[in-house]
Design an enzyme around this catalytic site. Structure first.
Site: not given
Ligand code: GCB
Length: 604
Positions: A177, A421, A474, A510
């Site tokens: 991403d 990941e 997330y 994250e």
């Molecule tokens: C993740 C990735 C990161 C992305 C993020 C997202 O898990 O490690 O590179 O930018 O999610 O915002 O989706």
């Protein structure tokens, strides 16, 4: 075989540096004939004779400089060329050409002759020109830079032929991403060394009672078989005062510094980031000019247990960010104003750490981390690995070899992240990561290793090879969107489950949510500034509960600033999970994070 040294070029009495940064001639082969330059041998004479050239700044990504969509999205080689003089006085020295980073594949010619090639962006490479350079005359460097990512590149990608209105075009696909920026991303330096020179240095530090220990070893290159070089080493404090009146002789040794100024992370000392200087001189008596190299060194210890991570025997709690090397127009190119601004903001917000997601950052960036006392989770360029092949494993290991060679002596680097990941649920995960982990440990037993894991605790097969468990999740973004009322339970449970499964310290590497600056909604609604602040708040509550459990060692927001991604309908101008905008101004959440990070620092 061990790699030769890759010490950062530093000027000294014996070493000169000449920058080749600036505008270079630049040519893009036609998209339906991307190999034209190679076929026609564009390196054999001035590019201007083959094609109409434009001017491209170095360092910079080339993608966002022009108004051409074709160039922004170009797949395959592009060509750079620079002419320059090598002074006549340099014929008595050894001359090297060093690229800080070229993404992804570089081929380099000097005056039409192939000098070297290098694969893997984000890491330096160097080649000696001594025998080939024209002294007191003009020389020409040609560089072909290919951004294609394939099944065995790090990171992986795919290139497909796609039928477009004007015929077939090559399109690059990747699942990670961030935009696959390309070009000569970091400085290009010509530098000199004497005939016999300091090729590499290895420094480890320790503390016994109140005595700081610096163990060093020096690799010397260039001496003839019968020659016996003499190596002298001294240590200077931060005021440039020698600690010993006469230097110590020998390529290996130990300095003992009583009541040392330790290297402390930010806010754990009134003087964080204290650096001594190791001054190394080598020469062959009556035969070679002395070479002098000075390496900044911080004295600190690292130790980790099943539940804690300690620096100088004090437990550390990481409060930081995942980041990117990314800014408008320059893309991934080194931009010192952005670097300086970022460190200002990191200090303003009260962070003590960041992860170099998802690739090694520049030497220039890490030098500042050393000096300011930031803790670095240093990540190799392996992102979203989808399948494990022997060829990929080879390159993955190579990326760690080159990363560790470059960063092994940095006090700020406290944790190697060997991947982000990967698909750690796959059956061959164990075989693959066992080898990557062992490789890393062999190269550097002094630092712990981690992976930013993203599969579920139950299905993960990589955690057993790590010292520290990092997880990306997330909550109330990709899962349970809108439901900020589920965050605390989910985060606490997941962290606890990681710890239960592997009995290792755990950090959250994250979490976050995309936020359009200026979008306000009360009650909070996804993409609003209020929603991002609420995501942070709920995570903070979860982290506080977790800290009381004794194994949770850090929190990293995704992301420090907004950044560019591939073009998709889920991204508005790029990923907007920054608490700062891409031009480094705060969103509302930044003020909220600032209160927490400063409060956490006051506890230490
Ligand atoms: C993740 C990735 C990161 C992305 C993020 C997202 O898990 O490690 O590179 O930018 O999610 O915002 O989706």
């Amino acid at each position: 075989p061990p790699l030769p040294g890759m010490l950062y070029p530093r000027e000294s009495e014996s070493r000169e540096i000449k920058s080749l940064d600036g505008f270079w001639d630049f040519v893009v082969p036609p998209s339906n004939d991307v190999k034209k330059g190679h076929r026609e041998g564009w390196y054999s004479d001035s590019l201007t004779k083959a094609e109409k050239v434009m001017q491209m700044p170095v360092p910079s990504s080339y993608n966002d400089i022009t108004t051409s969509k074709a160039l922004r999205d170009h797949v395959g080689p592009v060509w750079y060329e620079k002419t320059f003089f090598i002074p006549a006085s340099w014929q008595y020295k050894r001359v090297f050409l060093r690229f800080g980073s070229v993404n992804y594949l570089a081929e380099v010619w000097l005056n039409g002759e192939l000098l070297t090639n290098h694969e893997l962006g984000h890491l330096p490479f160097e080649v000696e020109l001594t025998e080939k350079a024209l002294y007191g005359q003009q020389n020409r460097i040609t560089v072909a830079v290919d951004n294609s990512l394939l099944a065995n590149s790090v990171p992986q990608g795919n290139v497909y032929d796609v039928g477009a209105d004007n015929g077939t075009v090559k399109v690059q696909y990747y699942t990670f991403d961030f935009f696959n920026y390309a070009g000569i991303h970091r400085p290009v330096l010509l530098h000199t060394k004497p005939r016999v020179f300091v090729d590499d240095l290895n420094v480890t530090t320790g503390l016994i009672n109140d005595v700081g220990i610096i163990k060093y070893s020096v690799d010397i290159a260039g001496a003839g078989e019968k020659e016996v070089p003499v190596c002298e080493v001294n240590l200077l404090d931060a005021n440039n005062q020698y600690l010993l009146t006469t230097p110590v002789v020998g390529t290996q040794g130990t300095f003992k510094v009583s009541s040392p100024n330790l290297w402390w992370p930010r806010t754990m000392s009134s003087n964080p980031g204290y650096m001594y200087t190791l001054e190394v001189t080598v020469h062959v008596p009556n035969s070679s000019e002395p070479d002098i190299y000075r390496l900044p060194v911080g004295i600190r210890t690292l130790r980790w247990t099943n539940t804690t991570f300690l620096i100088n025997e004090k437990p550390i709690y990481f409060r930081g960010f995942g980041r990117h090397e990314d800014s408008a127009i320059r893309g991934r190119g080194l931009d010192l104003p952005t670097v300086a601004r970022d460190y200002e903001l990191l200090q303003w917000v009260g962070a003590n750490a960041y992860r170099t997601s998802h690739y090694p950052y520049s030497d220039e960036v890490l030098d500042v981390a050393d000096r300011l006392g930031f803790l670095i989770v240093d990540e190799c360029p392996s992102v979203n690995t989808e399948n494990y092949t022997p060829e990929l494993l080879k390159r993955h290991k190579q990326s760690l070899s080159e990363l560790i060679r470059r960063d092994k002596n940095r006090p700020s680097v406290v944790l190697w992240s060997i991947a982000n990941e990967p698909r750690t649920q796959l059956a061959d995960t164990g075989v693959y990561f066992k080898q990557v982990a062992q490789h890393t440990k062999t190269l550097d037993p002094s630092r712990p290793i981690t992976i930013a894991l993203a599969r579920s605790v139950v299905e993960d097969k990589a955690g057993q090879y790590l010292d520290i468990i990092s997880f990306n999740r997330y909550n109330s973004w990709y899962q349970n969107s809108g439901r900020t009322d589920m965050i605390i339970k989910n985060v606490v449970n997941e962290a606890q489950n990681w710890h239960n499964k592997y009995k290792k310290p755990v950090l959250m590497s994250e979490y976050g949510g995309d936020t359009m600056p200026g979008l306000h909604e009360l009650p909070s609604y996804i993409w609003s500034e209020e929603y991002q602040t609420e995501i942070m708040s709920k995570h903070f509550e979860a982290f506080d509960q977790l800290r009381a459990r004794g194994f949770f060692i850090g929190e990293f927001i995704w992301n420090f600033a907004d950044f560019r991604t591939a073009e998709t309908y889920t991204r508005v101008g790029g990923n907007k999970k920054g608490i700062f905008t891409r031009d480094r101004q705060p969103k509302s959440a930044a003020f909220h994070v600032r209160r927490r990070y400063h409060a956490l620092s006051a506890e230490l």
